[in-house]
Structures are given as structure tokens and as C-alpha cells.
Design a protein around this motif. Sequence first.
Motif, mmCIF file in Angstrom:
data_model
loop_
_atom_site.group_PDB
_atom_site.id
_atom_site.type_symbol
_atom_site.label_atom_id
_atom_site.label_comp_id
_atom_site.label_asym_id
_atom_site.label_seq_id
_atom_site.Cartn_x
_atom_site.Cartn_y
_atom_site.Cartn_z
ATOM 1 N N MET A 64 0.812 -1.213 0.000
ATOM 2 C CA MET A 64 0.000 0.000 0.000
ATOM 3 C C MET A 64 0.853 1.274 0.000
ATOM 4 O O MET A 64 0.385 2.330 0.407
ATOM 5 N N GLN A 65 2.080 1.152 -0.439
ATOM 6 C CA GLN A 65 2.979 2.288 -0.462
ATOM 7 C C GLN A 65 2.359 3.456 -1.232
ATOM 8 O O GLN A 65 1.862 3.285 -2.343
ATOM 9 N N SER A 66 2.366 4.635 -0.609
ATOM 10 C CA SER A 66 1.872 5.883 -1.199
ATOM 11 C C SER A 66 0.352 5.954 -1.337
ATOM 12 O O SER A 66 -0.166 6.913 -1.900
ATOM 13 N N LYS A 67 -0.384 4.954 -0.835
ATOM 14 C CA LYS A 67 -1.837 4.997 -0.874
ATOM 15 C C LYS A 67 -2.367 5.800 0.315
ATOM 16 O O LYS A 67 -1.754 5.853 1.383
ATOM 17 N N VAL A 68 -3.541 6.398 0.125
ATOM 18 C CA VAL A 68 -4.246 7.091 1.202
ATOM 19 C C VAL A 68 -5.550 6.350 1.463
ATOM 20 O O VAL A 68 -6.338 6.118 0.534
ATOM 21 N N ALA A 69 -5.764 5.964 2.709
ATOM 22 C CA ALA A 69 -6.923 5.154 3.068
ATOM 23 C C ALA A 69 -7.736 5.815 4.166
ATOM 24 O O ALA A 69 -7.190 6.488 5.047
ATOM 25 N N LEU A 70 -9.034 5.597 4.119
ATOM 26 C CA LEU A 70 -9.960 6.051 5.145
ATOM 27 C C LEU A 70 -10.683 4.829 5.690
ATOM 28 O O LEU A 70 -11.289 4.061 4.919
ATOM 29 N N VAL A 71 -10.624 4.642 7.016
ATOM 30 C CA VAL A 71 -11.263 3.500 7.670
ATOM 31 C C VAL A 71 -12.276 4.029 8.673
ATOM 32 O O VAL A 71 -11.907 4.666 9.664
ATOM 33 N N THR A 72 -13.567 3.779 8.431
ATOM 34 C CA THR A 72 -14.578 4.206 9.393
ATOM 35 C C THR A 72 -14.726 3.155 10.487
ATOM 36 O O THR A 72 -14.430 1.977 10.282
ATOM 37 N N GLY A 73 -15.166 3.596 11.657
ATOM 38 C CA GLY A 73 -15.229 2.678 12.790
ATOM 39 C C GLY A 73 -13.859 2.126 13.114
ATOM 40 O O GLY A 73 -13.698 0.962 13.490
ATOM 41 N N GLY A 74 -12.843 2.981 12.960
ATOM 42 C CA GLY A 74 -11.460 2.515 13.026
ATOM 43 C C GLY A 74 -10.854 2.446 14.408
ATOM 44 O O GLY A 74 -9.702 2.035 14.545
ATOM 45 N N ALA A 75 -11.601 2.819 15.454
ATOM 46 C CA ALA A 75 -11.009 2.889 16.785
ATOM 47 C C ALA A 75 -10.983 1.559 17.513
ATOM 48 O O ALA A 75 -10.338 1.436 18.558
ATOM 49 N N SER A 76 -11.663 0.542 16.981
ATOM 50 C CA SER A 76 -11.694 -0.753 17.665
ATOM 51 C C SER A 76 -11.983 -1.859 16.661
ATOM 52 O O SER A 76 -12.333 -1.609 15.507
ATOM 53 N N GLY A 77 -11.839 -3.099 17.119
ATOM 54 C CA GLY A 77 -12.229 -4.260 16.339
ATOM 55 C C GLY A 77 -11.559 -4.368 14.986
ATOM 56 O O GLY A 77 -10.354 -4.164 14.834
ATOM 57 N N VAL A 78 -12.350 -4.691 13.971
ATOM 58 C CA VAL A 78 -11.826 -4.878 12.619
ATOM 59 C C VAL A 78 -11.228 -3.582 12.087
ATOM 60 O O VAL A 78 -10.200 -3.594 11.409
ATOM 61 N N GLY A 79 -11.854 -2.448 12.400
ATOM 62 C CA GLY A 79 -11.325 -1.175 11.931
ATOM 63 C C GLY A 79 -9.940 -0.899 12.452
ATOM 64 O O GLY A 79 -9.048 -0.453 11.716
ATOM 65 N N LEU A 80 -9.729 -1.164 13.730
ATOM 66 C CA LEU A 80 -8.412 -0.972 14.343
ATOM 67 C C LEU A 80 -7.375 -1.872 13.685
ATOM 68 O O LEU A 80 -6.280 -1.428 13.313
ATOM 69 N N ALA A 81 -7.699 -3.154 13.543
ATOM 70 C CA ALA A 81 -6.758 -4.094 12.917
ATOM 71 C C ALA A 81 -6.448 -3.698 11.481
ATOM 72 O O ALA A 81 -5.308 -3.817 11.013
ATOM 73 N N THR A 82 -7.451 -3.190 10.776
ATOM 74 C CA THR A 82 -7.263 -2.793 9.380
ATOM 75 C C THR A 82 -6.400 -1.537 9.275
ATOM 76 O O THR A 82 -5.535 -1.436 8.393
ATOM 77 N N ALA A 83 -6.630 -0.582 10.167
ATOM 78 C CA ALA A 83 -5.818 0.637 10.161
ATOM 79 C C ALA A 83 -4.343 0.303 10.379
ATOM 80 O O ALA A 83 -3.460 0.824 9.681
ATOM 81 N N TRP A 84 -4.072 -0.561 11.353
ATOM 82 C CA TRP A 84 -2.685 -0.975 11.605
ATOM 83 C C TRP A 84 -2.077 -1.661 10.377
ATOM 84 O O TRP A 84 -0.947 -1.368 9.973
ATOM 85 N N LEU A 85 -2.826 -2.587 9.773
ATOM 86 C CA LEU A 85 -2.291 -3.347 8.649
ATOM 87 C C LEU A 85 -2.028 -2.451 7.446
ATOM 88 O O LEU A 85 -0.981 -2.553 6.790
ATOM 89 N N LEU A 86 -2.956 -1.561 7.145
ATOM 90 C CA LEU A 86 -2.753 -0.632 6.027
ATOM 91 C C LEU A 86 -1.520 0.247 6.259
ATOM 92 O O LEU A 86 -0.711 0.463 5.346
ATOM 93 N N ALA A 87 -1.385 0.749 7.480
ATOM 94 C CA ALA A 87 -0.241 1.610 7.793
ATOM 95 C C ALA A 87 1.074 0.845 7.685
ATOM 96 O O ALA A 87 2.062 1.360 7.153
ATOM 97 N N ARG A 88 1.096 -0.372 8.176
ATOM 98 C CA ARG A 88 2.324 -1.179 8.108
ATOM 99 C C ARG A 88 2.666 -1.546 6.672
ATOM 100 O O ARG A 88 3.833 -1.817 6.359
#
Length: 259
Positions: free
Chosen positions: A5-29
Motif C-alpha cells: 500500500m505504499q503511497s496509498k491514502v486510506a480512510l477507515v470508518t469505525g477505526g477505533a476498535s475491532g476490525v477497523g483498528l486491525a485494518t488501520a494498523w495493517l494498512l499503515a504497516r
Amino acid sequence: MSKRMQSKVALVTGGASGVGLATAWLLAREGARVAITDINTEAGQALAAEINTELGDERAMFLRHNVSNESDWIAVIAAVQEHLGPLDILINNAGILLAGDIAHATLAQFQATMQVNAASCFLGCKHGVAAMKQRGGAIVNMASIASWLPVEGYAAYGASKAAVAALTRSTALHCRKQGLDIRVNSLHPDGVYTPMMQAALPPGVPSQAVLFDPRKNPAGRATMPEHIARVLLFLAGDDARAISGAEIHADSAILGMGL
């Protein structure tokens, strides 16, 4: 090694917990710059700070976001594009789960569930497509097996997720017919072991009783958030270029269980 996902910009709703949290971390990594949105300001800000502390380079930002409010969507997408850059990926993950069969659920519960689970995806797709129109991108809407598998005790939830699936197909077809390089898919998990699921469990039920394990607990139904996040990562990425308008089931063959 290049990140997916290098250079991509992502928006994750409901990102503070659960699947959203895990997805935010994975996208950032994987190299993305991630906007985390939620109504839980404290948890969302903490998550963005943790990601930036570990990965640096101001990789994440938090925005308070009522996903059923159109003005919030307009403001959030504008802020994302101002601070992180043009939007490439939208994960419509925010949702609520209110118990009630058709005899006991109230109209107010039904309307609230439809607003948060379904109207949010309508608004996300509407404004996400507009934001991605020139450059292209990917939208993934979080649905559920409840969109097609009857769940008696959650009538409103099932209806809202069926609406998400139908909206996904319509939006994907619109993008194709308009010649837009925007893919739109829905993901349909069975139970995911998130705070929302844990709150719905009967008192005293341990995680071991619900987590699916092919050897230890084949009758279990729940997967962990990080497993679903990996599927979301694939659908949002270039490896899924040929997939649009699809309902992806992440349910460990639950249909075959007859449940």
C-alpha cells in the motif's frame, strides 16, 4: 521489500476498535497513510498516536465522524485529502448491532441500525466515488453473513447488511458503466471477535466457546479481527484488480454447517 500500500491514502470508518483498528494498523504497516474515523474520540486519537509512534512519518490521523451524517462525510473527506492526499481506499466498516426479532425490535432500533450500517455505506460510496473519480480507487463495504443467512434475533441488522450488499453491487455497476477505475466490493464475515460481538454474548461465555479452530473447536464461528483485516487489505489492493461488485464470504464455510 516494497509494501503493498505504499503511497496509498486510506480512510477507515469505525477505526477505533475491532476490525477497523486491525485494518488501520495493517494498512499503515503496508505503507498507506491512514485516516481513522470514529465517534470514540479518545480511542481513535490514541490509535493514531500509537501508529505514528511506531511507524513515524505522520502515518495516521484521527477524525471524529458520525457516519450517518452527510455533512460529516463531506468534511472528513476534505480533511483527508488536505492533510494526507487524494483518497485511494475507503473501508466502510462502522456499524452497530442491536438485538431484536421482528416481534420485539422497535421501529426506532430498526431506523438507527439502518442509518449507521446502511446509510453510512450509501454516503461513503456517494462521496468516496466523487473523491476517487479522477484517479480511481477501491471501496470495501463491511457486510455480514446476516445479509443472506436468516438470523432471527437480529432482524434489523440482517436487513441493514442486505442493503449494504445491494448498494455495493449497484455502485460497482455504476462505476463500470461510467468508465471509472473504482472497484467496489462487500465483505461478509461470520462472527468476528470484536468488542461489539463480545458485548452481545451471554454472560459468562468464554472466547474459547465462540472462536473457530479447525481442530480444537470446529463448531466455533468467530474469527479474529486481524484475519478479516487481511481480506480487506487484499480487496483494497491492486492484487484484486479484477474483482468488483463481488460479495466475498469470510465465514469458514458456515453455510455448510446448516446454521
